[in-house]
Design a protein around this motif. Structure first.
Motif, mmCIF file in Angstrom:
data_model
loop_
_atom_site.group_PDB
_atom_site.id
_atom_site.type_symbol
_atom_site.label_atom_id
_atom_site.label_comp_id
_atom_site.label_asym_id
_atom_site.label_seq_id
_atom_site.Cartn_x
_atom_site.Cartn_y
_atom_site.Cartn_z
ATOM 1 N N ASP A 150 36.448 50.191 31.810
ATOM 2 C CA ASP A 150 35.197 49.596 31.347
ATOM 3 C C ASP A 150 34.851 48.387 32.212
ATOM 4 O OD1 ASP A 150 34.783 51.521 29.313
ATOM 5 O OD2 ASP A 150 36.170 50.436 28.009
ATOM 6 N N ASP A 151 34.794 47.191 31.630
ATOM 7 C CA ASP A 151 34.408 45.990 32.372
ATOM 8 C C ASP A 151 35.587 45.241 32.974
ATOM 9 O OD1 ASP A 151 31.778 46.484 31.708
ATOM 10 O OD2 ASP A 151 31.794 45.148 29.973
ATOM 11 N N VAL A 152 36.789 45.740 32.793
ATOM 12 C CA VAL A 152 37.985 45.042 33.254
ATOM 13 C C VAL A 152 38.686 45.872 34.327
ATOM 14 C CG1 VAL A 152 40.249 44.144 32.578
ATOM 15 C CG2 VAL A 152 38.314 43.918 31.022
ATOM 16 N N ARG A 153 39.043 45.200 35.415
ATOM 17 C CA ARG A 153 39.873 45.840 36.433
ATOM 18 C C ARG A 153 41.282 45.296 36.271
ATOM 19 N NH1 ARG A 153 37.905 45.237 42.360
ATOM 20 N NH2 ARG A 153 36.067 46.014 41.285
ATOM 21 N N VAL A 154 42.261 46.180 36.314
ATOM 22 C CA VAL A 154 43.659 45.790 36.207
ATOM 23 C C VAL A 154 44.308 45.988 37.565
ATOM 24 C CG1 VAL A 154 45.867 46.293 35.097
ATOM 25 C CG2 VAL A 154 43.755 46.388 33.763
ATOM 26 N N VAL A 155 45.044 44.968 38.035
ATOM 27 C CA VAL A 155 45.799 45.079 39.277
ATOM 28 C C VAL A 155 47.277 44.938 38.931
ATOM 29 C CG1 VAL A 155 43.979 44.382 40.862
ATOM 30 C CG2 VAL A 155 45.354 42.637 39.777
ATOM 31 N N LEU A 156 48.093 45.768 39.575
ATOM 32 C CA LEU A 156 49.513 45.915 39.230
ATOM 33 C C LEU A 156 50.329 45.875 40.509
ATOM 34 C CD1 LEU A 156 51.550 46.953 36.894
ATOM 35 C CD2 LEU A 156 51.051 49.209 37.828
ATOM 36 N N ASN A 157 51.413 45.072 40.516
ATOM 37 C CA ASN A 157 52.264 45.033 41.696
ATOM 38 C C ASN A 157 53.449 45.982 41.536
ATOM 39 O OD1 ASN A 157 54.387 43.794 40.294
ATOM 40 N ND2 ASN A 157 54.001 41.769 41.128
ATOM 41 N N GLY A 177 44.570 41.436 34.258
ATOM 42 C CA GLY A 177 43.263 42.010 33.991
ATOM 43 C C GLY A 177 42.219 41.066 34.567
ATOM 44 N N LEU A 178 41.305 41.599 35.362
ATOM 45 C CA LEU A 178 40.324 40.769 36.053
ATOM 46 C C LEU A 178 38.955 40.875 35.395
ATOM 47 C CD1 LEU A 178 41.184 41.804 39.731
ATOM 48 C CD2 LEU A 178 42.290 40.073 38.292
ATOM 49 N N ASN A 179 38.359 39.728 35.091
ATOM 50 C CA ASN A 179 36.979 39.707 34.591
ATOM 51 C C ASN A 179 36.033 39.851 35.781
ATOM 52 O OD1 ASN A 179 36.831 37.203 35.846
ATOM 53 N ND2 ASN A 179 36.922 36.045 33.949
ATOM 54 N N ALA A 180 34.757 39.682 35.571
ATOM 55 C CA ALA A 180 33.767 39.900 36.633
ATOM 56 C C ALA A 180 34.002 38.985 37.841
ATOM 57 C CB ALA A 180 32.355 39.713 36.082
ATOM 58 N N VAL A 181 34.264 37.707 37.603
ATOM 59 C CA VAL A 181 34.492 36.788 38.717
ATOM 60 C C VAL A 181 35.814 37.116 39.400
ATOM 61 C CG1 VAL A 181 34.769 34.370 39.411
ATOM 62 C CG2 VAL A 181 33.089 34.985 37.649
ATOM 63 N N GLY A 182 36.826 37.415 38.616
ATOM 64 C CA GLY A 182 38.109 37.822 39.183
ATOM 65 C C GLY A 182 37.984 39.072 40.030
#
Length: 89
Positions: A19-26, A33-38
């Motif tokens: 949806d509106d959140v991007r998740v980055v995983l190492n 979880g990244l918001n719009a600015v993130g």
């Protein structure tokens, strides 16, 4: 960290959009979880950037005071470093 510090994505990081959140995983399974600015900062980091260049771009795109922007971006990058999602040089 100063405005001349170069920030680059770490190797092996994966991302997914929900949806509106991007998740980055190492590789160690640490994630954010990244918001719009993130998400915008993460997109800018598709190529290595200095902290100063990130601040400059965000100042052009958002209505924010320079001091606040610099502080917020620095804290955000520190969180990315803590989660081993980016590296500094």
């Amino acid at each position: 960290m100063d405005r001349g510090s170069t920030i680059a994505r770490s190797d092996g990081v994966v991302e997914a959009q929900f949806d509106d959140v991007r998740v980055v995983l190492n590789e160690d399974l640490a994630y954010l979880g990244l918001n719009a600015v993130g998400q915008r900062i993460w997109d800018l980091l598709a190529a290595p950037q200095t902290l100063g260049s990130l601040v400059e771009v965000l100042l052009e795109e958002y209505d924010v005071a320079e001091a606040d922007c610099a502080t917020d971006v620095t804290r955000y990058v520190e969180a990315l470093v803590d989660h081993k999602l980016v590296r500094l040089s």
